[in-house]
Scaffold this motif. Structure first.
Motif, PDB file in Angstrom:
ATOM      1  N   SER A 156       0.783  -1.279  -0.003  1.00 18.20           N
ATOM      2  CA  SER A 156       0.191  -0.215   0.036  1.00 18.20           C
ATOM      3  C   SER A 156       0.788   1.300  -0.009  1.00 18.20           C
ATOM      4  O   SER A 156       0.495   2.293  -0.575  1.00 18.20           O
ATOM      5  N   LYS A 157       2.294   1.222   0.711  1.00 12.70           N
ATOM      6  CA  LYS A 157       2.734   2.271   0.660  1.00 12.70           C
ATOM      7  C   LYS A 157       3.312   2.599  -0.792  1.00 12.70           C
ATOM      8  O   LYS A 157       3.349   3.774  -1.356  1.00 12.70           O
TER       9      LYS A 157
ATOM     10  N   SER B 122       0.598   6.638  -6.947  1.00 12.73           N
ATOM     11  CA  SER B 122      -0.700   7.523  -7.094  1.00 12.73           C
ATOM     12  C   SER B 122      -0.211   9.036  -6.886  1.00 12.73           C
ATOM     13  O   SER B 122      -0.595   9.700  -7.786  1.00 12.73           O
ATOM     14  N   ARG B 123       0.556   9.249  -6.053  1.00 13.19           N
ATOM     15  CA  ARG B 123       0.939  10.650  -5.732  1.00 13.19           C
ATOM     16  C   ARG B 123       1.679  11.287  -6.922  1.00 13.19           C
ATOM     17  O   ARG B 123       1.481  12.165  -7.356  1.00 13.19           O
ATOM     18  N   GLY B 124       2.636  10.065  -7.310  1.00 13.59           N
ATOM     19  CA  GLY B 124       3.555  10.470  -8.688  1.00 13.59           C
ATOM     20  C   GLY B 124       2.602  10.895 -10.030  1.00 13.59           C
ATOM     21  O   GLY B 124       2.840  11.704 -10.658  1.00 13.59           O
ATOM     22  N   ARG B 125       1.671   9.980  -9.875  1.00 20.01           N
ATOM     23  CA  ARG B 125       0.724   9.995 -11.289  1.00 20.01           C
ATOM     24  C   ARG B 125      -0.098  11.407 -10.960  1.00 20.01           C
ATOM     25  O   ARG B 125      -0.298  12.083 -11.961  1.00 20.01           O
ATOM     26  N   ARG B 126      -0.419  11.711  -9.757  1.00 19.87           N
ATOM     27  CA  ARG B 126      -1.281  12.725  -9.591  1.00 19.87           C
ATOM     28  C   ARG B 126      -0.390  14.082  -9.861  1.00 19.87           C
ATOM     29  O   ARG B 126      -0.923  15.185 -10.262  1.00 19.87           O
ATOM     30  N   TYR B 127       0.807  14.189  -9.417  1.00 22.69           N
ATOM     31  CA  TYR B 127       1.663  15.034  -9.399  1.00 22.69           C
ATOM     32  C   TYR B 127       1.836  15.754 -10.703  1.00 22.69           C
ATOM     33  O   TYR B 127       2.007  17.064 -10.843  1.00 22.69           O
TER      34      TYR B 127
ATOM     35  N   ARG C 187       1.123  12.097   7.487  1.00 20.46           N
ATOM     36  CA  ARG C 187       0.121  11.637   8.206  1.00 20.46           C
ATOM     37  C   ARG C 187      -0.826  10.932   7.093  1.00 20.46           C
ATOM     38  O   ARG C 187      -1.675   9.988   7.414  1.00 20.46           O
ATOM     39  N   ASP C 188      -0.945  11.270   5.848  1.00 21.42           N
ATOM     40  CA  ASP C 188      -1.751  10.780   4.920  1.00 21.42           C
ATOM     41  C   ASP C 188      -1.478   9.291   4.602  1.00 21.42           C
ATOM     42  O   ASP C 188      -2.460   8.596   4.541  1.00 21.42           O
TER      43      ASP C 188
END
Lengths: 155, 75
Positions: free
Chosen positions: A41-42, A48-53, B56-57
């Motif tokens: 999950s990490k 997903s953070r990278g994709r959204r960035y 935190r997220d």
């Protein structure tokens, strides 16, 4: 004595041992699955953070023109005044102008509404109202004068 | 595999899979440190000194993932 019989132990004796073994296995399995889930999950989260960035932009970096496209203003028909001319509903958005139009006599008001809001020409208006074209022109101009004085008085 | 690994007692796993709140809390508490470790990163500034930063997220995300895993786990 055969080696196989040497190892043979009765099932009853070993039942609690087997139970113990099963429990211990489950404990290890649980621990493994939990840790694996967390690690996966990490990395999911990171990806997903990278994709959204790639699709994110700072407000300060957006150009002014793009920024003006973003807000949306609701229009409510309750805020505007409605007039009925020639079976058309004419909507007057500006409150001050609507107030001034209310004070005009109906004929002059209709002329103004037809000319400026419906986009009709003097000739068309004269045909509709069955009056002379110059009358329409005069009406319109005196009506505009009236509106002007009314608006100036308010200010 | 290390032998001195701290494991969750079997009965707790058993009742947690059936949705027992206290047991689930126990398990979350058990993995709290590990989750904190996973969600901690070292940030460096222009003077190349490091700061520990707890996301935190990410921590919340891991928490919910673990909860889902506990309920999906089959003995």
């Amino acid at each position: 004595m055969r080696p196989s019989s040497f190892n043979r132990v009765s099932l009853e004796e070993n039942k609690h041992l087997m139970q113990d073994d099963f429990q211990r296995t489950t404990q290890f399995q649980f621990d493994y699955v939990a840790r694996k889930t967390l690690i996966r999950s990490k990395s999911n989260y990171r990806r997903s953070r990278g994709r959204r960035y790639n699709h994110e932009a700072l407000f300060s970096e957006i150009s002014n023109i793009d920024l003006k496209m973003l807000p949306i203003f609701d229009t409510y028909h309750l805020d505007s005044q409605m007039y009925q001319v020639l079976s058309f509903n004419v909507e007057v958005r500006n409150n001050k102008i609507a107030k001034a139009l209310d004070m005009l006599p109906e004929r002059k008001r209709n002329t103004i509404l037809m000319f400026y809001y419906l986009g009709m020409s003097d000739v068309e208006i004269s045909n509709e109202l069955k009056v002379n074209r110059s009358t329409v022109y005069r009406n319109r101009h005196s009506a505009l004068e009236n509106v002007k004085t009314l608006l100036e008085e308010e200010l | 595999m290390k032998n001195n690994k701290r494991l969750i007692p079997f009965p707790i796993i058993q009742v947690a899979c059936e949705g027992d709140t206290i047991a689930v809390h126990y398990i979350l508490k058990h993995y709290e440190g590990y989750m904190a470790k996973l969600s901690t990163t070292v940030l460096t500034d222009e003077y190349s000194s490091g700061y520990y930063f707890l996301d935190r997220d990410l921590q919340d995300y891991l928490n919910s993932a673990l909860l889902q895993m506990i309920l999906d786990f089959k003995i």
